[in-house]
Design an enzyme around this catalytic site. Structure first.
Site, PDB file in Angstrom:
ATOM      1  N   LYS A  18       0.916  -1.122  -0.127  1.00 32.24           N
ATOM      2  CA  LYS A  18      -0.052   0.076   0.032  1.00 32.24           C
ATOM      3  C   LYS A  18       0.736   1.351   0.016  1.00 32.24           C
ATOM      4  O   LYS A  18       0.682   2.131  -0.776  1.00 32.24           O
ATOM      5  CB  LYS A  18      -0.935  -0.023   1.273  1.00 32.24           C
ATOM      6  CG  LYS A  18      -1.777  -1.224   1.227  1.00 32.24           C
ATOM      7  CD  LYS A  18      -2.693  -1.118   2.587  1.00 32.24           C
ATOM      8  CE  LYS A  18      -2.005  -1.155   3.856  1.00 32.24           C
ATOM      9  NZ  LYS A  18      -1.554  -2.447   4.071  1.00 32.24           N
ATOM     10  N   ARG A  93     -10.249   0.583   8.130  1.00 36.41           N
ATOM     11  CA  ARG A  93      -9.487  -0.860   8.407  1.00 36.41           C
ATOM     12  C   ARG A  93     -10.810  -1.800   9.106  1.00 36.41           C
ATOM     13  O   ARG A  93     -10.254  -2.819   9.614  1.00 36.41           O
ATOM     14  CB  ARG A  93      -8.475  -0.632   9.187  1.00 36.41           C
ATOM     15  CG  ARG A  93      -7.220  -1.067   8.762  1.00 36.41           C
ATOM     16  CD  ARG A  93      -6.164  -1.141   9.697  1.00 36.41           C
ATOM     17  NE  ARG A  93      -5.090  -1.382   9.474  1.00 36.41           N
ATOM     18  CZ  ARG A  93      -3.876  -1.060   9.027  1.00 36.41           C
ATOM     19  NH1 ARG A  93      -3.869   0.191   8.279  1.00 36.41           N
ATOM     20  NH2 ARG A  93      -2.748  -1.566   8.794  1.00 36.41           N
ATOM     21  N   ARG A 128      11.829  -5.352   4.872  1.00 35.46           N
ATOM     22  CA  ARG A 128      11.598  -3.850   4.852  1.00 35.46           C
ATOM     23  C   ARG A 128      12.469  -3.032   5.675  1.00 35.46           C
ATOM     24  O   ARG A 128      12.734  -3.439   6.809  1.00 35.46           O
ATOM     25  CB  ARG A 128       9.968  -3.687   5.224  1.00 35.46           C
ATOM     26  CG  ARG A 128       9.973  -1.964   5.240  1.00 35.46           C
ATOM     27  CD  ARG A 128       8.413  -1.689   5.366  1.00 35.46           C
ATOM     28  NE  ARG A 128       7.731  -2.382   6.540  1.00 35.46           N
ATOM     29  CZ  ARG A 128       6.281  -2.488   6.692  1.00 35.46           C
ATOM     30  NH1 ARG A 128       5.489  -2.068   5.316  1.00 35.46           N
ATOM     31  NH2 ARG A 128       5.869  -3.182   7.449  1.00 35.46           N
ATOM     32  N   ARG A 162      10.958  -1.359  11.352  1.00 34.18           N
ATOM     33  CA  ARG A 162       9.743  -1.006  12.112  1.00 34.18           C
ATOM     34  C   ARG A 162       9.373  -1.716  13.371  1.00 34.18           C
ATOM     35  O   ARG A 162       9.434  -3.083  13.072  1.00 34.18           O
ATOM     36  CB  ARG A 162       8.351  -0.979  11.300  1.00 34.18           C
ATOM     37  CG  ARG A 162       8.025   0.302  10.679  1.00 34.18           C
ATOM     38  CD  ARG A 162       6.742   0.351   9.616  1.00 34.18           C
ATOM     39  NE  ARG A 162       5.821  -0.187  10.154  1.00 34.18           N
ATOM     40  CZ  ARG A 162       4.709  -0.406   9.638  1.00 34.18           C
ATOM     41  NH1 ARG A 162       4.726   0.141   8.147  1.00 34.18           N
ATOM     42  NH2 ARG A 162       3.716  -1.108   9.931  1.00 34.18           N
ATOM     43  N   ARG A 173      -0.912  -9.391  12.948  1.00 35.46           N
ATOM     44  CA  ARG A 173      -1.334  -8.409  12.055  1.00 35.46           C
ATOM     45  C   ARG A 173      -2.513  -8.997  11.028  1.00 35.46           C
ATOM     46  O   ARG A 173      -3.256  -8.473  10.615  1.00 35.46           O
ATOM     47  CB  ARG A 173      -0.193  -7.310  11.382  1.00 35.46           C
ATOM     48  CG  ARG A 173       0.059  -6.396  12.199  1.00 35.46           C
ATOM     49  CD  ARG A 173       1.528  -5.728  12.230  1.00 35.46           C
ATOM     50  NE  ARG A 173       1.622  -4.884  10.880  1.00 35.46           N
ATOM     51  CZ  ARG A 173       2.752  -4.935  10.294  1.00 35.46           C
ATOM     52  NH1 ARG A 173       4.255  -5.388  10.771  1.00 35.46           N
ATOM     53  NH2 ARG A 173       2.775  -4.476   9.223  1.00 35.46           N
TER      54      ARG A 173
END
Ligand code: AP5
Ligand code: MG
Length: 222
Positions: A18, A93, A128, A162, A173
């Site tokens: 996203k 969400r 990431r 993160r 998640r």
């Protein structure tokens, strides 16, 4: 003629791409990128009360309560840069958040669902790296920064992993996505706004698929 106006929602599981696709979409259409994840992380970095509350949920991989994010987004959508459209990344969400957005009267033209399998998601997220200053997203495998350490846009800022990108939190998640967010696929499908895009392949390949389905020029429906 009514000016072009896009109200885009990027929907999809954590790590679907996203944020990466959002950067390209906002550059192409000149609309603001509103990422609730980035906004909440900014609150955490600033040490605000909202940030302290949000951190308790984010570090466990749980959704922050609807009221907190709904208030935050409705304030942001009132800024003048949203007059010609907006891109929402990671909001809504939950059905409650979608109902609140719908009731607020902001016109949504496109809900783009990025479809990516779970194993690829875990691979993408564990590799990431993010810039803690501007939120720009990198990947040690597919998209390293120029020197592999610092952000290309904020030269002396070191990239970070993160806090919620550990494998156990990612699994939470994904569970939270299935329980709370996946029902939005049907919710927006029933309203004729859902556009499903294959999110596997390179960032550029996925972007081309998005351009094929987005309401170029924007719907003028109010
Ligand atoms: P948020 O920051 O929104 O996280 P998320 O939805 O879990 O999604 P991510 O940011 O992890 O992934 P992404 O889809 O943006 O993928 P990216 O482009 O980075 O939210 C974090 C937390 O905040 C939530 O868990 C929740 O607690 C809270 N929160 C936020 N919004 C909320 C809301 N509305 N309500 C309640 N709580 C909320 O890509 C991932 C990696 O893959 C990158 O390294 C990238 O370079 C790479 N990559 C991406 N696309 C490709 C591709 N096509 N090919 C190769 N590599 C790719
Ligand atoms: Mg993101």
């Amino acid at each position: 003629m009514t000016p072009a106006r896009l109200g885009v929602i990027l929907l999809g599981p954590p790590g679907a791409g996203k944020g990466s696709e959002a950067e390209l979409i906002v550059e192409r259409y000149g609309i603001p990128h509103i990422s609730t994840g980035d906004m909440l992380r900014q609150q955490i970095r600033s040490g605000t009360e909202l940030g302290r509350l949000a951190a308790r949920f984010i570090e466990k991989g749980l959704l922050v309560p609807d009221k907190v994010v709904v208030d935050m987004v409705s304030d942001r959508l009132g800024w003048s840069d949203c007059e010609n459209g907006f891109l929402l990344d990671g909001f809504p969400r939950s059905v409650g958040q979608a109902e609140a957005l719908h009731a607020s009267g902001h016109t949504v033209t496109d809900v783009i669902l990025l479809d990516v399998g779970d194993e690829l998601i875990v691979r993408r997220i564990t590799s990431r790296r993010s810039c803690p200053a501007c939120g720009r997203v990198y990947n040690v495998v597919t998209l390293p920064s120029r020197d592999g350490v610092h952000c290309d846009s904020c030269q002396d800022v070191e990239l970070i992993v993160r806090a919620d990108d550990g494998e156990a939190t990612i699994r939470n998640r994904l569970r939270e996505y299935q329980a709370m967010t996946a029902p939005l696929v049907e919710w927006y499908g029933a309203r004729g706004l859902l556009k499903r895009v294959n999110g596997e392949g390179t960032v550029d390949e996925v972007f081309v698929r998005i351009l094929e389905v987005i309401s170029v020029g924007g719907s003028t429906e109010e």
